[in-house]
Scaffold this motif. Structure first.
Motif, PDB file in Angstrom:
ATOM      1  N   PRO A   1       0.851  -1.194   0.000  1.00 17.01           N
ATOM      2  CA  PRO A   1       0.000   0.000   0.000  1.00 17.01           C
ATOM      3  C   PRO A   1       0.892   1.252   0.000  1.00 17.01           C
ATOM      4  O   PRO A   1       1.881   1.314   0.740  1.00 17.01           O
ATOM      5  N   TYR A   2       0.561   2.222  -0.852  1.00 11.28           N
ATOM      6  CA  TYR A   2       1.321   3.470  -0.925  1.00 11.28           C
ATOM      7  C   TYR A   2       0.506   4.671  -0.474  1.00 11.28           C
ATOM      8  O   TYR A   2       1.062   5.675  -0.060  1.00 11.28           O
ATOM      9  N   ARG A   3      -0.790   4.568  -0.555  1.00 15.32           N
ATOM     10  CA  ARG A   3      -1.667   5.647  -0.105  1.00 15.32           C
ATOM     11  C   ARG A   3      -3.007   5.030   0.254  1.00 15.32           C
ATOM     12  O   ARG A   3      -3.419   4.030  -0.315  1.00 15.32           O
ATOM     13  N   GLN A   4      -3.663   5.671   1.208  1.00 18.57           N
ATOM     14  CA  GLN A   4      -5.013   5.271   1.579  1.00 18.57           C
ATOM     15  C   GLN A   4      -5.812   6.553   1.790  1.00 18.57           C
ATOM     16  O   GLN A   4      -5.366   7.449   2.501  1.00 18.57           O
ATOM     17  N   VAL A   5      -6.958   6.629   1.159  1.00 15.34           N
ATOM     18  CA  VAL A   5      -7.818   7.803   1.311  1.00 15.34           C
ATOM     19  C   VAL A   5      -9.141   7.326   1.875  1.00 15.34           C
ATOM     20  O   VAL A   5      -9.832   6.507   1.272  1.00 15.34           O
ATOM     21  N   GLY A   6      -9.465   7.840   3.064  1.00 18.26           N
ATOM     22  CA  GLY A   6     -10.716   7.488   3.720  1.00 18.26           C
ATOM     23  C   GLY A   6     -11.633   8.687   3.811  1.00 18.26           C
ATOM     24  O   GLY A   6     -11.367   9.741   3.215  1.00 18.26           O
ATOM     25  N   ASP A   7     -12.704   8.543   4.569  1.00 18.50           N
ATOM     26  CA  ASP A   7     -13.708   9.596   4.681  1.00 18.50           C
ATOM     27  C   ASP A   7     -13.116  10.914   5.181  1.00 18.50           C
ATOM     28  O   ASP A   7     -13.476  11.971   4.707  1.00 18.50           O
ATOM     29  N   SER A   8     -12.220  10.868   6.137  1.00 19.30           N
ATOM     30  CA  SER A   8     -11.643  12.111   6.666  1.00 19.30           C
ATOM     31  C   SER A   8     -10.153  11.964   6.982  1.00 19.30           C
ATOM     32  O   SER A   8      -9.622  12.686   7.819  1.00 19.30           O
TER      33      SER A   8
END
Length: 161
Positions: free
Chosen positions: A139-146
């Motif tokens: 994993p290199y990036r994770q984008v969640g709700d906030s």
């Protein structure tokens, strides 16, 4: 309080049993397992409210930055993630709705974007998109709700305490 901020991160990338999941969730599972096996990583977590948390795994130890100063982290994040994995395998935590949603680049690394949803009792359900390296499965990036998390694996060393 800051230890609790890592729980959503761990939930979003924790590795459940492949047998209990839709095949579309396998890349998320494998990315989590690949990251846990890394000897070193640096994560930078930025929340929608402007708060920023950093963590490093290096030389078998964990560190985090608090108020601009690095300290040893009081929790072994691999053990914490292992506990989340056990909860996912038991069905107590659910990883669902996984699907590949595109391709991108993160710092020159080609990645596949996989969205997913995590559900756990007492915590609002959350969605996230994980940017998984096409060649190494990390994993290199994770984008969640906030929250957005960036992961680095090269040139990571124990920070000056």
């Amino acid at each position: 309080m800051r230890v609790h901020c890592l729980i959503p991160l761990l939930l979003a990338v924790a590795s459940p049993s492949v047998l209990a999941l839709d095949a579309a969730c396998e890349p998320v599972v494998q990315a989590s397992e690949a990251r846990m096996k890394q000897p070193a990583w640096h994560s930078i977590m930025e929340f929608g409210n402007g708060e920023r948390l950093e963590a490093i795994k290096a030389s078998g130890q964990f560190f985090h930055q608090v108020d601009g100063k690095w300290t040893k982290f009081p929790v072994n994040l691999d053990v914490a993630e292992g506990k989340i994995l056990a909860q996912i395998r038991s069905g107590e935590v659910k990883l669902t709705d996984c699907k590949a949603v595109g391709n991108d680049m993160v710092e020159g690394v080609p990645v596949t974007l996989v969205s997913s949803r995590t559900e756990m009792a007492g915590v609002p359900p959350g969605g996230a998109t994980l940017y998984i390296g096409k060649q190494d499965g990390l994993p290199y990036r994770q984008v969640g709700d906030s929250v957005t998390v960036e992961y680095r694996y090269k040139d990571v060393v124990v920070p000056k305490l």
